[in-house]
Design an enzyme around this catalytic site. Structure first.
Site, PDB file in Angstrom:
ATOM      1  N   ASN A   1       4.032   1.518  -0.813  1.00 51.80           N
ATOM      2  CA  ASN A   1       4.817   1.591  -2.051  1.00 51.80           C
ATOM      3  C   ASN A   1       4.003   2.214  -3.180  1.00 51.80           C
ATOM      4  O   ASN A   1       4.479   3.099  -3.905  1.00 51.80           O
ATOM      5  CB  ASN A   1       5.255   0.191  -2.484  1.00 51.80           C
ATOM      6  CG  ASN A   1       6.305  -0.421  -1.590  1.00 51.80           C
ATOM      7  OD1 ASN A   1       6.873   0.248  -0.723  1.00 51.80           O
ATOM      8  ND2 ASN A   1       6.563  -1.703  -1.783  1.00 51.80           N
TER       9      ASN A   1
ATOM     10  N   GLY B   1       0.818  -1.206   0.000  1.00 53.06           N
ATOM     11  CA  GLY B   1       0.000   0.000   0.000  1.00 53.06           C
ATOM     12  C   GLY B   1       0.851   1.255   0.000  1.00 53.06           C
ATOM     13  O   GLY B   1       0.647   2.172  -0.805  1.00 53.06           O
TER      14      GLY B   1
ATOM     15  N   ASP C   1       4.824  -2.791  -7.606  1.00 55.43           N
ATOM     16  CA  ASP C   1       4.099  -1.706  -6.930  1.00 55.43           C
ATOM     17  C   ASP C   1       4.300  -0.378  -7.649  1.00 55.43           C
ATOM     18  O   ASP C   1       3.385   0.449  -7.709  1.00 55.43           O
ATOM     19  CB  ASP C   1       4.554  -1.598  -5.474  1.00 55.43           C
ATOM     20  CG  ASP C   1       4.168  -2.799  -4.652  1.00 55.43           C
ATOM     21  OD1 ASP C   1       3.160  -3.448  -4.993  1.00 55.43           O
ATOM     22  OD2 ASP C   1       4.872  -3.109  -3.668  1.00 55.43           O
TER      23      ASP C   1
ATOM     24  N   ALA D   1      12.219   1.478 -12.038  1.00 53.77           N
ATOM     25  CA  ALA D   1      12.382   1.064 -10.640  1.00 53.77           C
ATOM     26  C   ALA D   1      13.397  -0.054 -10.457  1.00 53.77           C
ATOM     27  O   ALA D   1      14.063  -0.119  -9.417  1.00 53.77           O
ATOM     28  CB  ALA D   1      11.035   0.654 -10.060  1.00 53.77           C
TER      29      ALA D   1
ATOM     30  N   SER E   1      13.626   3.529  -5.104  1.00 54.47           N
ATOM     31  CA  SER E   1      13.948   3.316  -6.514  1.00 54.47           C
ATOM     32  C   SER E   1      12.929   3.937  -7.461  1.00 54.47           C
ATOM     33  O   SER E   1      13.108   3.884  -8.681  1.00 54.47           O
ATOM     34  CB  SER E   1      14.041   1.809  -6.807  1.00 54.47           C
ATOM     35  OG  SER E   1      12.763   1.196  -6.771  1.00 54.47           O
TER      36      SER E   1
END
Length: 311
Positions: free
Chosen positions: A51, A49, A259, A289, A298
């Site tokens: 992320n 969540g 995510d 990422a 990232s």
């Protein structure tokens, strides 16, 4: 092209988990019963969540997070980048006990294995989610995952007046009616087969990514995005089925890339962009990422230039 989101995006509400990630770097993942030596351990904020909320907010979206942390002193570390990204945390509560914890092993080739201890996330059932009813009702897109109790997911789905993006990861036993509200359902190949078991327990899941997507759509789900890591994604809705490639990258750490994809997808869906175009953008954010270590650290900001698919 930078990662900036269009300016006409509606609000996004993420209802989900908040964790502290303990990332251990190893040459390779251990076999059952084997001990390997780790090179380093890093403590980072995480949780699916959190992320996804950070990923969307850093791309310029207006994002609120509904979740819970423990009173164990780890909440500051868990929410550090949420605060920096400008996520609205007014619906994050503190409960007795530990903040959620993820133990992440990252091997030399960038692949990861993860064990999650829910902690405070287990408190995010129906009553807790109902407390954020107005926030959820006013969202253009409500983003849900599988790291909170099924009752909390169902409550958020009932409250949502906007579009529901359901990333059922991990796949937990939710009411099939909730899955059928997804628009889109976002899963990988393994998760897609498990979701089909929930929807059609008497039928065997088909082999092949496109067949899985077709079966999920045939089961009554309005739209589906199947993520395929370095191969990109397949998405299907009323506009058709699209195979979307991802930019070719040298992966440093794949943890949290899914995510990042979901967060990016939500930003474009909140503008009304077609699903296949939103998924194309999300593949580029996911590729960005994997070039960095950890999950939230990232993720790109709106000022970053995203990688593109080679012509």
């Amino acid at each position: 092209m930078t990662a900036a989101a269009p300016a006409n995006a509606g609000p996004i509400v993420v209802v989900g988990s908040i964790n502290v990630d303990q990332v251990i770097r190893v040459d390779r993942h251990p076999m059952p019963g084997e001990t390997v030596v780790g090179h380093s351990i890093t403590i980072l904020p995480g949780g699916k969540g959190a992320n996804q909320a950070v990923a969307a907010a850093q791309l310029g979206a207006a994002v609120s997070l509904v979740g819970a942390v423990g009173n164990d002193g780890q909440s500051g570390a868990a929410m550090k980048l949420l605060v920096r990204a400008g996520v609205d945390l007014s619906a994050v509560t503190t409960v007795e006990g530990s903040t959620g914890l993820a133990l992440i092993n990252v091997s030399g080739d960038g692949e990861n294995s993860i064990v999650v201890v829910p902690g405070a996330n287990a408190a995010m059932g129906e009553v807790a989610v109902q407390g954020a009813a107005e926030l959820i009702r006013n969202a253009s897109v409500v983003v849900l995952q599988g790291e909170i109790p099924a009752t909390g997911i169902a409550a958020a789905a009932r409250l949502a007046a906007g579009r529901i993006l359901l990333n059922l990861a991990p796949v937990i036993n939710v009411d099939p009616a909730v899955i059928l509200q997804a628009d889109p359902l976002v899963v990988n190949e393994h998760e897609a087969a498990l979701v089909l078991e929930l929807l059609e327990p008497e039928r065997e899941a088909p082999a092949g990514d496109e067949a899985l997507v077709a079966r999920l759509r045939a089961s009554g789900i309005r739209s589906v995005v199947l993520t395929r890591g370095a191969q990109g994604a397949i998405c299907s809705d009323a506009d058709g089925t699209f195979v979307i490639p991802a930019p070719r990258m040298q992966a440093v750490d794949t943890s949290g890339a899914g995510d990042a994809f979901v967060g990016a997808l939500s930003t474009r869906l909140a503008t009304g962009q077609p699903l296949h175009e939103a998924a194309r953008f999300a593949c580029r954010v996911g590729a960005f990422a994997v070039q960095g270590h950890g999950t939230q650290p990232s993720y790109p900001t709106a000022a970053d230039v995203l990688p593109d698919v080679e012509a």
